[in-house]
Design an enzyme around this catalytic site. Structure first.
Site, short mmCIF file in Angstrom:
data_model
loop_
_atom_site.label_atom_id
_atom_site.label_comp_id
_atom_site.label_asym_id
_atom_site.label_seq_id
_atom_site.Cartn_x
_atom_site.Cartn_y
_atom_site.Cartn_z
N ARG A 97 0.82 -1.21 0.00
CA ARG A 97 0.00 0.00 0.00
C ARG A 97 0.85 1.25 0.00
NH1 ARG A 97 -3.87 1.98 4.96
NH2 ARG A 97 -1.99 3.02 5.64
N CYS A 113 -0.03 5.34 0.97
CA CYS A 113 -1.05 6.21 1.54
C CYS A 113 -0.45 7.60 1.67
CB CYS A 113 -1.50 5.69 2.90
SG CYS A 113 -2.91 6.61 3.60
#
Length: 122
Positions: free
Chosen positions: A100, A102
């Protein structure tokens, strides 16, 4: 290449599709927290994260995939101070812990607090 389209996620608000399937990979467009049934946007980061994750899930489902098959997400926050609250909701959906990114951004469409996109296998 197959275009992914479902009424269970908000329609595109620009010249793009909800997602694409290419060679067994699913690419979702970024999903903001618009309720596809009403067009409403919930208040607060927790409710918005919940709706964004549900919208991604609807696209994955329409493509014959699911949260457990996600290999990468990209998440956008309007305020990095919402990071912990966003993570609390995100963790309920992406339990396989995909890779991920972010990041906090200056602004998001419709003034929302978060946006989530995903890459998954079929």
């Amino acid at each position: 290449m197959n275009i992914i389209a479902t009424e269970k996620a908000p329609g595109a608000i620009g010249p793009y599709s909800q997602g694409y399937e290419v060679n067994g990979l699913i690419f979702s467009s970024g999903q903001i927290p618009v309720d596809p049934a009403t067009g409403n946007i919930p208040e607060g980061i927790a409710a918005q994260a919940e709706q964004s994750c549900k919208n991604v899930g609807a696209i994955l489902e329409a493509a014959g995939s699911g949260y457990d098959k996600v290999v990468k997400t990209t998440c956008f926050l309007a305020d990095i101070a919402d990071f912990a609250a966003f993570n609390e909701v995100y963790a309920k959906y992406f339990i396989s812990k995909p890779a991920r990114s972010c990041v906090a951004v200056r602004d998001l469409p419709k003034g929302v607090l978060c946006e989530v996109e995903a890459i998954a296998v079929k």
